[in-house]
Design an enzyme around this catalytic site. Structure first.
Site, mmCIF file in Angstrom:
data_model
loop_
_atom_site.group_PDB
_atom_site.id
_atom_site.type_symbol
_atom_site.label_atom_id
_atom_site.label_comp_id
_atom_site.label_asym_id
_atom_site.label_seq_id
_atom_site.Cartn_x
_atom_site.Cartn_y
_atom_site.Cartn_z
ATOM 1 N N ASP A 122 5.897 0.662 5.358
ATOM 2 C CA ASP A 122 5.563 0.744 3.935
ATOM 3 C C ASP A 122 4.800 2.033 3.679
ATOM 4 O OD1 ASP A 122 5.311 0.095 1.276
ATOM 5 O OD2 ASP A 122 4.222 -1.774 1.603
ATOM 6 N N GLU A 179 4.309 -6.955 -0.687
ATOM 7 C CA GLU A 179 3.944 -6.020 0.389
ATOM 8 C C GLU A 179 2.845 -6.627 1.264
ATOM 9 O OE1 GLU A 179 4.932 -1.722 -1.697
ATOM 10 O OE2 GLU A 179 2.934 -2.543 -1.928
HETATM 11 C C1 A5P Z 1 4.529 0.049 -4.142
HETATM 12 O O1 A5P Z 1 4.053 -0.995 -4.921
HETATM 13 C C2 A5P Z 1 3.405 0.815 -3.533
HETATM 14 O O2 A5P Z 1 2.477 0.039 -2.845
HETATM 15 C C3 A5P Z 1 3.930 1.927 -2.657
HETATM 16 O O3 A5P Z 1 4.022 1.540 -1.322
HETATM 17 C C4 A5P Z 1 3.039 3.091 -2.796
HETATM 18 O O4 A5P Z 1 2.866 3.306 -4.171
HETATM 19 C C5 A5P Z 1 3.590 4.341 -2.137
HETATM 20 O O5 A5P Z 1 4.577 4.886 -2.932
HETATM 21 P P1 A5P Z 1 5.346 6.215 -2.580
HETATM 22 O O6 A5P Z 1 5.998 5.982 -1.269
HETATM 23 O O7 A5P Z 1 6.337 6.354 -3.697
HETATM 24 O O8 A5P Z 1 4.371 7.321 -2.543
#
Ligand code: A5P
Length: 240
Positions: A107, A129
């Site tokens: 993630d 998540e």
């Molecule tokens: C999604 O809800 C977020 O937790 C993402 O994991 C986080 O915003 C990272 O996003 P990017 O990979 O687009 O930077």
């Protein structure tokens, strides 16, 4: 042949469903490189959790390419509708994670502080998540150097997912907390009213002057709050 092919109604130039991202992807080249490194770790037969956000989106695509080139059978537990769509678009099987633990997950993150705390949820997928983090044997956080901060909450507000019927209560209670500077309901784009999460809840973006160890617990203690984007206490490997 399915009905769409029979009628040839989808233009050949149309990008497949699931491979469209909602905007420009920042630091795309770096994220692609990290995605390839993560995908290289996949082994045949694994159950892998896929986070959300643009880094996870690119990693799903890299995983799809890897599975195809090395004939791997992989099951993916997605954390959002858009990531489930991306998995289907690249031929990865999606499952829910209830049957057994997830071998590992990947993630992105919005911020990583020196203590290894994460801020997540810019994309609104924080609840699933977190569930996937908790259900995984190993966690890879794919966060390029731009995500490092000295103070958690430096660049982003803390997303707080709330049951809609408790919204006003949670909003008022959040303002009572010492480190809260402002609270904003996250509004949708392309839909009237607030963003609705995959779990049918709404999001409050809480700007904080400081996030100490008590803040997460205090926010979670508010009636109607389901989870926050402060991810502390997880052991993970950072890929950067
Ligand atoms: C999604 O809800 C977020 O937790 C993402 O994991 C986080 O915003 C990272 O996003 P990017 O990979 O687009 O930077």
């Amino acid at each position: 042949m399915n009905s769409a092919q029979e009628k040839s109604i989808i233009p050949a130039s149309q990008e497949p469903l699931g491979l469209q991202w909602s905007g420009e992807i920042s630091n795309r080249a770096t994220k692609e490189e990290l995605a390839t490194r993560v995908a290289a770790r996949a082994k045949d037969g694994e159950v892998i959790g896929a986070g959300s956000g643009s880094t996870a989106f690119l990693t799903v695509q890299a995983l799809g390419r890897r599975a195809e080139s090395d004939a791997l059978t992989i099951s993916v537990v997605p954390t959002s509708i858009e990531i489930a769509m991306a998995c289907r678009a690249v031929g990865l099987t999606t499952v829910n994670g209830l049957a057994k633990r997830i071998d590992w997950c990947f993630d992105g993150a919005d911020e990583v502080d020196p203590q290894g705390r994460l801020l997540k949820g810019r994309g609104g997928a924080l609840y699933r998540e977190r569930v996937v983090f908790e259900a995984s044997n190993n966690i890879l956080v794919v966060a390029d150097d731009s995500k490092s901060v000295e103070r958690l909450g430096e660049n982003f507000a803390v997303p707080v997912e709330v049951e809609a019927q408790w919204l006003e209560h949670a909003y008022n209670e959040l303002y009572q907390l010492d480190h809260v500077a402002s609270v904003k309901l996250r509004m949708a784009v392309g839909k009237d009213g607030p963003v609705i999460t995959e779990s049918g809840r709404v999001l409050l973006d809480v700007s904080m002057t400081l996030i100490d160890d008590d803040d997460e617990a205090q926010i979670l203690a508010i009636a109607g709050v389901c989870c926050t984007g402060i991810f502390s206490g997880f052991t993970f490997e950072r890929i950067s």
